[in-house]
Design an enzyme around this catalytic site. Structure first.
Site, PDB file in Angstrom:
ATOM      1  N   GLY A  35      33.835 -51.933 -14.820  1.00  0.00           N
ATOM      2  CA  GLY A  35      33.159 -51.728 -13.546  1.00  0.00           C
ATOM      3  C   GLY A  35      34.022 -50.765 -12.736  1.00  0.00           C
ATOM      4  N   ALA A  36      33.393 -49.684 -12.286  1.00  0.00           N
ATOM      5  CA  ALA A  36      34.180 -48.600 -11.689  1.00  0.00           C
ATOM      6  C   ALA A  36      35.155 -49.061 -10.590  1.00  0.00           C
ATOM      7  CB  ALA A  36      33.229 -47.529 -11.169  1.00  0.00           C
ATOM      8  N   ASP A  86      29.243 -44.741 -11.320  1.00  0.00           N
ATOM      9  CA  ASP A  86      30.636 -44.570 -11.763  1.00  0.00           C
ATOM     10  C   ASP A  86      31.260 -43.296 -11.201  1.00  0.00           C
ATOM     11  OD1 ASP A  86      29.145 -46.266 -13.921  1.00  0.00           O
ATOM     12  OD2 ASP A  86      31.272 -46.757 -14.022  1.00  0.00           O
ATOM     13  N   LYS A 130      25.922 -46.080 -15.999  1.00  0.00           N
ATOM     14  CA  LYS A 130      25.847 -46.610 -17.365  1.00  0.00           C
ATOM     15  C   LYS A 130      24.687 -46.004 -18.144  1.00  0.00           C
ATOM     16  CE  LYS A 130      28.190 -48.795 -19.021  1.00  0.00           C
ATOM     17  NZ  LYS A 130      29.265 -48.173 -19.821  1.00  0.00           N
TER      18      LYS A 130
HETATM   19  O1  MRU Z   1      31.571 -49.145 -18.864  1.00  0.00           O
HETATM   20  P1  MRU Z   1      31.580 -50.093 -17.709  1.00  0.00           P
HETATM   21  O2  MRU Z   1      31.097 -51.452 -18.065  1.00  0.00           O
HETATM   22  O3  MRU Z   1      32.886 -50.085 -16.975  1.00  0.00           O
HETATM   23  O4  MRU Z   1      30.461 -49.481 -16.781  1.00  0.00           O
HETATM   24  C1  MRU Z   1      30.538 -49.345 -15.438  1.00  0.00           C
HETATM   25  C2  MRU Z   1      29.555 -50.161 -14.791  1.00  0.00           C
HETATM   26  O5  MRU Z   1      29.791 -51.329 -14.591  1.00  0.00           O
HETATM   27  C3  MRU Z   1      28.273 -49.619 -14.400  1.00  0.00           C
HETATM   28  O6  MRU Z   1      28.005 -48.330 -14.739  1.00  0.00           O
HETATM   29  C4  MRU Z   1      27.941 -49.949 -12.974  1.00  0.00           C
HETATM   30  O7  MRU Z   1      26.595 -49.750 -12.806  1.00  0.00           O
HETATM   31  C5  MRU Z   1      28.760 -49.201 -11.953  1.00  0.00           C
HETATM   32  S1  MRU Z   1      30.259 -49.986 -11.558  1.00  0.00           S
HETATM   33  C6  MRU Z   1      29.883 -51.178 -10.330  1.00  0.00           C
END
Ligand code: MRU
Length: 357
Positions: A51-52, A238, A249
């Site tokens: 999660g970013a 992200d 994602k």
């Molecule tokens: O690859 P991840 O699981 O770290 O992906 C990031 C995310 O959790 C998502 O893209 C999300 O929608 C944004 S971060 C709150």
């Protein structure tokens, strides 16, 4: 505070960082103790911490762990470089480490470890406050729909942008938790998010919080949008480029395309730590390509077993592609929810003051 996460996604414990290991979700709640920079690097790459916003804050703590061992100028820069290399798309990681560098570089090495822990803690609290403000920016959208409809508001989300992905109430899910707390009837459709199935975490966290949640296969979203079964699409981000293009994602793009085609509002929720003014547009955002193994396997719980196991999906050797993120053009985004309110995508960066780095 309208939503208190049931447990900390990360916390300092003496000279260690304790994380909620997300690779164990949604089956088990397992905390993992990270005592070295290497532990943190592994946790970020393996998506134990994901999660970013959470990746950024975890990296800030990883730097503090590194400096406990060696706080010289060269060690500081080496640790920052190694942390930066873990995940290329989420820009929060870079901003968190730049903020650390700005605090630490002017200090004598002996003062750096304590200052790094303090800055990491500041970032943890800051992220929680940003989540709360995003919730308030998103609430009016759900309220407006609720007034218009004589049934629960149906929201589609993708991946996991809830409390598990942040240090607070989440980004995309913060308005959902706030609306729920305000008594607005709603239902969230959650796409599973292959290959790593972060949607299962979203379904788990919403269900735990008492929010009605319906799990769907990724491919079902287009039909539901086309049939008028979705009132609002709400996702995280992200990285957001200067023109409002959004990296999120993999699978987000197709939902935005369908929402655009059928006139369904498409909202992106993200804190200032997700904006990258150095990127003019989405094409400049690096897209992380992850291991083939993620496409070739799924993890699950066999009947009667207590530990999840990975299961291979094909007996054949297979060439794969595994881009972890995609790019949604600003023109399909109805608004970006940030700490400062809801903005048309191209204006969001200009109206969201950058975090202090
Ligand atoms: O690859 P991840 O699981 O770290 O992906 C990031 C995310 O959790 C998502 O893209 C999300 O929608 C944004 S971060 C709150």
């Amino acid at each position: 505070m309208f939503f208190t996460p049931p447990l900390a996604t990360l916390r300092r414990d003496g000279s260690a960082l304790v994380i909620l290991d997300q690779t164990e979700l949604p089956w088990r709640l397992v905390e993992r103790r990270l005592g070295t920079l290497e532990d943190v690097l592994e946790a970020i790459v393996a998506l134990r911490v994901r999660g970013a916003p959470l990746i950024g804050v975890a990296a800030a703590h990883g730097l503090a762990l590194a400096l406990e061992r060696d706080a010289s100028d060269s060690a500081l820069e080496a640790a920052i470089a190694r942390l930066l290399a873990t995940r290329p798309t989420a820009v929060n990681l870079r901003l968190a480490l730049e903020a650390q560098r700005n605090v630490l570089a002017p200090l004598p090495p002996a003062e750096r470890p304590a200052a790094a822990w303090a800055e990491a803690e500041r970032q943890r609290r800051d992220d929680a406050a940003r989540c709360e403000a995003i919730g308030r920016a998103g609430l009016p959208w759900i309220e407006t729909l609720a007034r218009r409809l004589d049934r629960p508001v149906r929201i589609l989300t993708h991946c996991n942008a809830g409390w598990v992905a942040t240090c607070g109430a989440g980004t995309a899910l913060a308005p959902v938790y706030l609306a729920r707390a305000a008594g607005i009837p709603l239902e969230v459709f959650v796409s599973e998010t292959r290959p790593r199935n972060q949607g299962l975490i979203t379904h788990w966290e919403l269900t735990r919080a008492g929010v009605p949640a319906t799990l769907i296969a990724d491919n079902a979203a287009g039909l539901l949008i086309a049939q008028g079964e979705i009132d609002l699409v709400l996702v995280g981000a992200d990285r957001i480029a200067r023109n409002g293009d959004v990296a999120n994602k993999i699978g987000t793009y197709l939902k935005a395309l369908a929402a655009h085609a059928h006139g369904v509002p498409f909202l992106v929720a993200a804190p200032a730590t997700t904006f990258d003014p150095a990127c003019p547009n989405g094409a400049a955002i690096p897209i992380e390509e992850r291991a083939a193994e993620e496409v070739l396997t799924v993890a699950g719980l066999p009947p009667g077993a207590s530990d999840p196991v990975p299961v291979r999906l094909t007996p054949l050797p297979a060439r794969t592609r595994n881009p972890a993120f995609d790019l949604t053009p600003a023109r399909w985004i109805t608004a970006i929810l940030t700490e400062t309110g809801a903005w048309p995508a191209p204006l969001a960066a200009a109206n969201t003051p950058p975090p202090s780095t």
